[in-house]
Design a protein around this motif. Structure first.
Motif, PDB file in Angstrom:
ATOM      1  N   ALA A 180       0.764  -1.197   0.166  1.00  0.00           N
ATOM      2  CA  ALA A 180      -0.018  -0.004  -0.142  1.00  0.00           C
ATOM      3  C   ALA A 180       0.755   1.196  -0.034  1.00  0.00           C
ATOM      4  O   ALA A 180       0.550   2.317  -0.688  1.00  0.00           O
ATOM      5  CB  ALA A 180      -1.070  -0.047   1.162  1.00  0.00           C
ATOM      6  N   THR A 181       1.872   1.361   0.643  1.00  0.00           N
ATOM      7  CA  THR A 181       2.868   2.503   0.683  1.00  0.00           C
ATOM      8  C   THR A 181       3.358   2.532  -0.706  1.00  0.00           C
ATOM      9  O   THR A 181       3.606   3.653  -1.093  1.00  0.00           O
ATOM     10  CB  THR A 181       3.786   2.194   2.047  1.00  0.00           C
ATOM     11  N   VAL A 182       3.921   1.440  -1.167  1.00  0.00           N
ATOM     12  CA  VAL A 182       4.608   1.733  -2.406  1.00  0.00           C
ATOM     13  C   VAL A 182       3.379   1.970  -3.438  1.00  0.00           C
ATOM     14  O   VAL A 182       3.813   2.928  -4.264  1.00  0.00           O
ATOM     15  CB  VAL A 182       5.164   0.393  -2.895  1.00  0.00           C
ATOM     16  N   LYS A 183       2.465   1.728  -3.473  1.00  0.00           N
ATOM     17  CA  LYS A 183       1.277   2.291  -4.356  1.00  0.00           C
ATOM     18  C   LYS A 183       1.044   3.770  -4.242  1.00  0.00           C
ATOM     19  O   LYS A 183       1.055   4.342  -5.115  1.00  0.00           O
ATOM     20  CB  LYS A 183      -0.064   1.804  -3.915  1.00  0.00           C
ATOM     21  N   THR A 184       1.437   4.222  -2.803  1.00  0.00           N
ATOM     22  CA  THR A 184       1.130   5.521  -2.539  1.00  0.00           C
ATOM     23  C   THR A 184       2.345   6.490  -3.310  1.00  0.00           C
ATOM     24  O   THR A 184       2.026   7.414  -3.968  1.00  0.00           O
ATOM     25  CB  THR A 184       1.140   6.036  -1.269  1.00  0.00           C
TER      26      THR A 184
END
Length: 212
Positions: A180-184
Motif C-alpha cells: 500500500a505504501t509503495v502504491k502511494t
C-alpha cells in the motif's frame, strides 16, 4: 463480482479467457464480442467494469473501441512484437496490456489490478517496448533528466524498480515497505512526472540514462 467483457474475433481465444477468468470466483464474464463495435455496444449495455480488447479486430479495432469506452477499465490483448500498437494505446491511457499467451494467473491478476484502479503491464510487454526504443538523443535526455529531478531520493529509487518491470508488491519487498505504501509512492511519482502508466515512466527513465 468484477463484470468483464471479452472482445476477440477468435472464438477459441474468447472461450479460453472466459474459462480462466470464471475460475477465479470473483470475476464474471458478462459478454463476449467479435469486433470492436460489438464491444462498445455490449460494454454500455452491461455496464462492465473491465473490458479485455484484442488490438486487431474487424469492423472496429481495439484501439478505436477503447477510445469510445467511457467507464470500464481497458486491458489490451496483443501478440508479441506488436510494439507500435502498444505505444499508440499507451498514449490513450489504456489501463493494462497482456500478451495473448500469458499464464492464467497473470490474466486474473491483471483484471483484479485494473479493477482496483492500478495499471497492469505484463513484464514481457514492458521489456518489449523498452527494448525497441533506442536511447534518447541529447535533447530528449536533458528533458528527461530535468523531469526526473523533481523526485526525492526515495521516489527515484522506487521509480528505478518500477522501470525494471517490478510490481508494487515486488518493489515493496525490495525496499521493505508495504504494498500500500509503495502504491502511494508510485501514484505520487506518476503525478509529478505526468506519466499515465508504468511504461511511460520506464521510457522516461530510459531516456535519461546515458548510452553505455
Amino acid at each position: 463480482m468484477i463484470k468483464v467483457l471479452i472482445a476477440d474475433d477468435e472464438p477459441l481465444i474468447t472461450t479460453g479467457i472466459r474459462t480462466v477468468l470464471e475460475s477465479a470466483g470473483d470475476i464474471e464474464v458478462v459478454a463476449g464480442a467479435r469486433n470492436g463495435r460489438e464491444a462498445v455496444e455490449l460494454a454500455r449495455r452491461h455496464r462492465v467494469d473491465v473490458a479485455l480488447l484484442d488490438i486487431t479486430m474487424p469492423v472496429l479495432d481495439g484501439l478505436a473501441a477503447a477510445a469510445q469506452l467511457d467507464g470500464p477499465r481497458v486491458v489490451m490483448l496483443t501478440a508479441f512484437g506488436d510494439v507500435e500498437n502498444i505505444r499508440l494505446a499507451l498514449q490513450r491511457g489504456v489501463s493494462g496490456f497482456l500478451l495473448k499467451n500469458c499464464a492464467p494467473d497473470e490474466l486474473i491478476r491483471a483484471v483484479r489490478a485494473v479493477h482496483a484502479g492500478e495499471a497492469y503491464l505484463s513484464p514481457a510487454v514492458t521489456r518489449q517496448v523498452i527494448d525497441m526504443v533506442s536511447p534518447g538523443a541529447d535533447e530528449r535526455r536533458r528533458e528527461a533528466v530535468r523531469r526526473l529531478a523533481v523526485l526525492s531520493a526515495r521516489e527515484s529509487d522506487i521509480l528505478a524498480l518500477v522501470a525494471e518491470g517490478l510490481s508494487n508488491a515486488e518493489v515493496g519487498r525490495r525496499v521493505h515497505m508495504s504494498e500500500a505504501t509503495v502504491k502511494t509512492y508510485v501514484s505520487r511519482v506518476f503525478a509529478k512526472l505526468k506519466c499515465a502508466n508504468r511504461v511511460q515512466a520506464a521510457l522516461l527513465v530510459r531516456d535519461a540514462t546515458p548510452p553505455s
